[in-house]
Design an enzyme around this catalytic site. Structure first.
Site, mmCIF file in Angstrom:
data_model
loop_
_atom_site.group_PDB
_atom_site.id
_atom_site.type_symbol
_atom_site.label_atom_id
_atom_site.label_comp_id
_atom_site.label_asym_id
_atom_site.label_seq_id
_atom_site.Cartn_x
_atom_site.Cartn_y
_atom_site.Cartn_z
ATOM 1 N N ARG A 38 11.539 -2.447 103.469
ATOM 2 C CA ARG A 38 10.216 -3.242 103.004
ATOM 3 C C ARG A 38 8.994 -2.345 102.658
ATOM 4 N NH1 ARG A 38 14.238 -6.583 105.011
ATOM 5 N NH2 ARG A 38 14.191 -8.906 104.148
ATOM 6 N N ASP A 316 23.672 -10.147 112.045
ATOM 7 C CA ASP A 316 24.189 -8.794 112.226
ATOM 8 C C ASP A 316 24.796 -8.507 113.529
ATOM 9 O OD1 ASP A 316 23.539 -8.041 109.630
ATOM 10 O OD2 ASP A 316 21.336 -7.505 110.294
ATOM 11 N N LYS A 343 29.459 -8.965 104.014
ATOM 12 C CA LYS A 343 28.577 -8.116 104.419
ATOM 13 C C LYS A 343 29.147 -6.595 104.065
ATOM 14 C CE LYS A 343 25.551 -10.446 106.620
ATOM 15 N NZ LYS A 343 24.143 -10.571 105.792
ATOM 16 N N ARG A 389 28.552 -1.534 111.910
ATOM 17 C CA ARG A 389 28.526 -2.324 112.922
ATOM 18 C C ARG A 389 29.845 -2.536 113.594
ATOM 19 N NH1 ARG A 389 23.111 -3.469 112.691
ATOM 20 N NH2 ARG A 389 22.232 -3.904 110.611
#
Ligand code: S3P
Length: 437
Positions: A38, A316, A343, A389
């Site tokens: 962002r 997450d 995901k 992850r």
């Protein structure tokens, strides 16, 4: 065993971890990935220059940096942790925007492209090109953008012809900070306000940062409105990523005498709910939100029930929390997590497969899983399915709880978010780590 140079391990297509012992020590984790994307995009939209410190150096954010350069934005990496971005966007992108593995990158950038008078083509790696884009394409079309792509605009490569947008009020079907972010960024150049009403409130980075860049933005519970307007360049300091700290929190819990402190974390809404979940599981864990310091000590864990209301705050962290559940007393039930199938990998299937490889009894359901706890983990061979992850969860389990050698295939996915993870793992756990066979 001497670990080879960290850079070799970052690039290794598979990693071999030999444990098992407690994780002990303190560390800082990479800059928050959500905030980093962002910061780069808003700095690119803004008039004037912005200096970003602490930016995530993973591949995901590097792709966003390279993408904004395609719009004529000037990016200067001082090499001392500071990146200067000189906006605003000068023209339509002069080439295809490649977002690699980054779902957040492609979806947020789509919102930017929708607001630009011109055509943009956005794509990514083979994993990203399988992820659904209709969730952003549909509302951006309602605002007036032309969004196309494979499978009628649901799959990248996406082609967006933007400009002349009108603000809308939109309630996405899935709780998604990426969708909210894309619409709010597009809303900056729309006629009239743009409002997003969420089913469950998600992380608030877009709205928080829009305010920092001078936008008029209003938050009322899970409803956010942005007024069209110009952003002004500002300096951003990116705190550490709580989602990365979650791996070390669970690492500390997996073996007796584990004790980890993670400093400088983002303390805001919707990012540290895993702390509350681990507390419910009986963990000795504290998060000082003033200092941004997380402290965790090995403790006996018990099972937990996680439902749809819990998921947006731990979206997450499910793979690593599932690993904690595997060693906890009792049966953990996770439900309402169907979106995890979209995901970086199908995270319900890949988490269940990882747990099974470690010898855990787990039943996959349509929107979650049931995990039989109190498992003694055995060393495993795990396929990350291209999902950082899954790879990092398997690495902490292999280092702290499974005596013997664990092999993680698809280790290179970790470079998307946490280059040098293996180096921190070796330092904190004393585990051996080398390219796998
Ligand atoms: C993110 C939002 C979440 C999260 C992702 C980062 C963001 O995705 O899983 O890692 O920065 O907006 P969804 O919006 O798809 O839930």
């Amino acid at each position: 065993m001497t670990p080879p140079a960290a850079l070799d391990l970052d690039a290794a297509s598979s990693l071999q971890v030999t444990g098992a012992g407690p994780a002990r020590g303190s560390l800082r984790v990479p800059g928050d990935k959500s905030i980093s994307h962002r910061a780069v995009l808003m700095a690119a939209l803004a008039h004037g220059s912005s200096v970003i410190t602490g930016l995530s150096r993973g591949q995901d954010v590097s792709h966003t940096l390279r993408a904004v350069e395609r719009f004529g934005v000037i990016v200067t990496d001082a090499g001392d942790g500071r990146v200067r971005v000189e906006g605003p966007i000068r023209h339509e992108p002069d080439d295809v925007l490649d977002h690699g593995n980054a779902g957040t990158g492609i979806r947020l950038t789509s919102g930017v492209c929708a607001g630009i008078d011109g055509v943009s083509v956005l794509t990514g790696d083979r994993f990203l090109r399988r992820r659904p884009m209709e969730r952003i394409a549909a509302p951006l079309r309602l605002m007036g953008a032309n969004v196309d792509g494979r499978e009628r605009g649901n799959l990248a490569p996406l082609v967006i012809r933007g400009g002349s947008l009108t603000g809308i009020t939109y309630a996405p079907k899935v709780a998604s900070a990426q969708v909210k972010g894309a619409l709010l960024l597009a809303g900056l150049s729309a006629a009239g306000p743009t409002t997003v009403e969420e089913v469950h409130a998600t992380r608030r980075h877009t709205e928080e940062m829009l305010a920092e860049f001078g936008a008029r933005v209003r938050v009322e519970g899970s409803r956010v409105t942005v007024e069209p307007g110009r952003l002004t360049g500002t300096d951003v300091s990116v705190p550490g990523d709580p989602s990365q700290a979650a791996f070390w929190a669970v690492a500390a819990l997996l073996a007796e005498q584990g004790e980890v402190v993670v400093e400088n974390l983002y303390p805001g809404f919707g990012r540290s709910d895993f702390v509350g979940v681990l507390e419910r599981m009986g963990a000795d864990i504290t998060f000082d939100t003033t200092a941004g310091t997380l402290s965790v000590r090995a403790s006996r864990l018990r099972a937990v029930e996680l439902t749809a209301v819990d998921i947006p705050g731990i979206v997450d962290e499910v793979p690593v929390l599932a690993m904690a559940a595997a060693v906890a007393e009792g049966t953990t039930v996770i439900s309402g997590a169907g979106d995890l199938r979209a995901k970086e990998s199908d995270r319900i299937a890949s988490t269940a497969a990882m747990l099974r490889a470690f010898g855990v009894k787990v039943t996959e359901t349509e929107d979650g899983m049931v995990i039989e706890g109190a498992s003694r983990l055995r060393p495993a061979r795990v396929d990350s399915h291209g999902d950082h992850r899954i790879a990092m969860t398997a690495a902490v389990a292999g280092a702290c709880a499974a005596e013997g050698t664990t092999v993680i295939e698809g280790w290179d996915s970790v470079a998307t978010s946490y280059p040098r993870f293996a180096e921190d793992l070796v330092r904190l756990t004393g585990a051996g780590a080398e390219p796998g066979a």
